[in-house]
Motif scaffolding. Sequence first.
Motif, short mmCIF file in Angstrom:
data_model
loop_
_atom_site.label_atom_id
_atom_site.label_comp_id
_atom_site.label_asym_id
_atom_site.label_seq_id
_atom_site.Cartn_x
_atom_site.Cartn_y
_atom_site.Cartn_z
N SER A 143 -68.65 -28.09 33.22
CA SER A 143 -70.08 -27.82 31.89
C SER A 143 -69.25 -26.73 30.75
N GLN A 144 -68.07 -26.51 30.70
CA GLN A 144 -67.53 -26.06 29.38
C GLN A 144 -67.37 -26.82 28.59
N THR A 145 -67.33 -26.54 27.40
CA THR A 145 -67.18 -27.70 26.31
C THR A 145 -65.45 -27.15 25.89
N LEU A 146 -64.56 -28.86 26.23
CA LEU A 146 -63.53 -28.43 25.79
C LEU A 146 -63.37 -28.22 24.07
N SER A 147 -62.15 -27.46 23.66
CA SER A 147 -61.85 -27.22 22.24
C SER A 147 -61.29 -27.38 21.71
N LEU A 148 -60.46 -28.79 21.24
CA LEU A 148 -59.33 -28.38 20.79
C LEU A 148 -58.21 -28.98 19.06
N THR A 149 -57.55 -28.02 19.15
CA THR A 149 -56.92 -28.18 17.75
C THR A 149 -55.77 -28.81 16.91
N CYS A 150 -55.71 -29.58 15.77
CA CYS A 150 -54.78 -29.92 15.59
C CYS A 150 -53.94 -30.05 13.92
N THR A 151 -53.03 -29.51 14.28
CA THR A 151 -52.84 -28.25 13.41
C THR A 151 -51.88 -30.00 12.38
#
Length: 116
Positions: free
Chosen positions: A15-23
């Motif tokens: 139920s959580q939200t996945l947050s990913l960043t691409c640099t």
Amino acid sequence: QVQLEESGPGLLKPSQTLSLTCTVSGASVTTTTYAWDWIRHTPEKGLEWMGAISQRDITYYSPSLKSRTSIARDTSKNQFTLQLSSVTPEDTAVYYCVGGVAYEYWGQGTPVTVSS
């Protein structure tokens, strides 16, 4: 040389939200001919394209994930991001950020596990 690097949490609860960043380095996320994608891999399904953002900030999403996925671009940081809401154990995968004219540039992948 164009390089991409994913970052984000490796473990989430359902139920959580996945947050990913691409640099991105070696190229600008505003490069007119490039698109920036998120792709994930599981042994069961193989590679699954999740979505992309174009140089004009137009986003495209996999129909099966569209209701839970958001991709954005931060030109000031030369990054693009993925948010996937309401995760379940089925979202456990290695997540890749990808860029270029035709998927030439790949990050090394970041493993994400969804487990209670």
